[in-house]
Design a protein around this motif. Structure first.
Motif, short mmCIF file in Angstrom:
data_model
loop_
_atom_site.label_atom_id
_atom_site.label_comp_id
_atom_site.label_asym_id
_atom_site.label_seq_id
_atom_site.Cartn_x
_atom_site.Cartn_y
_atom_site.Cartn_z
N THR A 131 22.76 34.75 -47.49
CA THR A 131 23.08 35.76 -48.50
C THR A 131 22.65 37.15 -48.03
N THR A 132 21.54 37.21 -47.29
CA THR A 132 21.09 38.49 -46.74
C THR A 132 22.12 39.05 -45.78
N LYS A 133 22.73 38.19 -44.96
CA LYS A 133 23.78 38.62 -44.04
C LYS A 133 25.00 39.15 -44.80
N LYS A 134 25.33 38.46 -45.89
CA LYS A 134 26.45 38.92 -46.74
C LYS A 134 26.16 40.30 -47.31
N ALA A 135 24.92 40.47 -47.80
CA ALA A 135 24.54 41.75 -48.39
C ALA A 135 24.55 42.87 -47.36
N SER A 136 24.14 42.55 -46.13
CA SER A 136 24.16 43.54 -45.06
C SER A 136 25.58 43.96 -44.73
N LYS A 137 26.48 42.98 -44.71
CA LYS A 137 27.89 43.26 -44.42
C LYS A 137 28.53 44.10 -45.53
N ALA A 138 28.12 43.83 -46.78
CA ALA A 138 28.65 44.56 -47.93
C ALA A 138 27.91 45.87 -48.20
N ARG A 139 26.94 46.18 -47.35
CA ARG A 139 26.13 47.40 -47.49
C ARG A 139 25.37 47.43 -48.82
N GLN A 140 24.84 46.26 -49.18
CA GLN A 140 24.06 46.13 -50.41
C GLN A 140 22.65 45.67 -50.10
N LEU A 141 22.12 46.07 -48.94
CA LEU A 141 20.80 45.62 -48.51
C LEU A 141 19.89 46.81 -48.23
N LYS A 142 18.68 46.73 -48.78
CA LYS A 142 17.65 47.74 -48.52
C LYS A 142 16.58 47.12 -47.64
N ARG A 143 16.24 47.81 -46.55
CA ARG A 143 15.28 47.27 -45.58
C ARG A 143 14.01 48.12 -45.55
N GLY A 144 12.88 47.44 -45.44
CA GLY A 144 11.62 48.17 -45.31
C GLY A 144 11.02 48.60 -46.65
N VAL A 145 9.72 48.86 -46.63
CA VAL A 145 8.98 49.17 -47.86
C VAL A 145 9.51 50.42 -48.56
#
Length: 237
Positions: free
Chosen positions: A108-122
């Motif tokens: 699901t994290t990969k899906k979110a990254s592809k959809a630009r719905q992922l926040k990384r880091g504190v």
């Protein structure tokens, strides 16, 4: 001197020649004239055979590409496996995802990254939660010092619509998030990100409605599993 032919042999030769002469002569095939119905039928038959061959070839190539894609995905999963010693797991890592759930989380994290719905880091995660974004927070249990992310579970609990779960490896989390380095935390956001329109007037790039719906569906299923987790002692590895 050549041996003289016998009357019996001469009789056989004559019989063969007469049989060959009686055979009907096959007429030479004449191609139909252009523009006639026969010519069009022949052309259609040839085109049909070519289309069938092309279709078979495309199906074969598609099967090969699918097989190669599955093989690559399995290879990526093997590469993504990291061994985390028990003493490296933070004592505050609760709830902690098991192996089966972890695979779903990373997918699901990969899906979110592809959809630009992922926040990384504190910094990105804290900023997104304070802005009111909803979703699932993933925390790496082998981060040292743990004080770097120890405040994030409390922020998630205080926020509306944010669940959190711990995973074993910061390295695996980084790979799933599409980064080359280990990652301490990511937020899978279900809030569509508003993007500024480009200066040339074109449509801003972002996740499609289908991608967001698929991501939301996967996330809802995972969150239900996360809520069933109780403590690290209940997790079997």
């Amino acid at each position: 001197m050549a041996p003289e032919s016998t009357p019996k042999k001469e009789k056989k030769d004559k019989k063969r020649k007469s049989e060959a002469a009686d055979l009907p002569v096959q007429p030479e095939a004449i191609p139909p004239a252009e523009g006639t119905a026969s010519a069009e039928a022949v052309a259609m038959e040839v085109d049909g055979e070519k289309a069938l061959k092309k279709q078979k070839k495309e199906k074969k190539e598609k099967r090969k590409s699918l097989a190669a894609g599955e093989g690559a995905e399995e290879e990526d999963d093997k590469k993504a496996e990291f061994s985390v010693p028990l003493d490296a797991i933070s004592p505050i890592a609760s709830p902690l995802a098991n192996k089966k759930l972890t695979k779903k989380l990373f997918k699901t994290t990969k899906k979110a990254s592809k959809a630009r719905q992922l926040k990384r880091g504190v910094k990105e995660v804290v900023k997104a939660i304070r802005k009111g974004e909803k979703g699932l927070l993933l925390l790496a249990s082998n981060i040292t010092p743990v004080d770097v992310i120890s405040h994030l579970p409390l922020i998630a609990e205080e926020a509306n619509g944010v669940e959190y779960v711990w995973v074993l490896s910061k390295e695996e989390l980084g790979q799933a998030a599409g980064t080359k380095r280990a990652t301490s935390c990511v937020l899978i956001s279900t809030t569509p990100v508003k993007r500024a329109a480009p200066k040339d007037g074109s449509t801003p790039k972002g996740a499609s409605a289908e991608d967001l719906a698929d991501l939301k569906s996967s996330l809802e299923e995972i969150i239900e599993e996360v809520k069933k987790l109780e403590s690290p002692a209940a997790i079997k590895y």
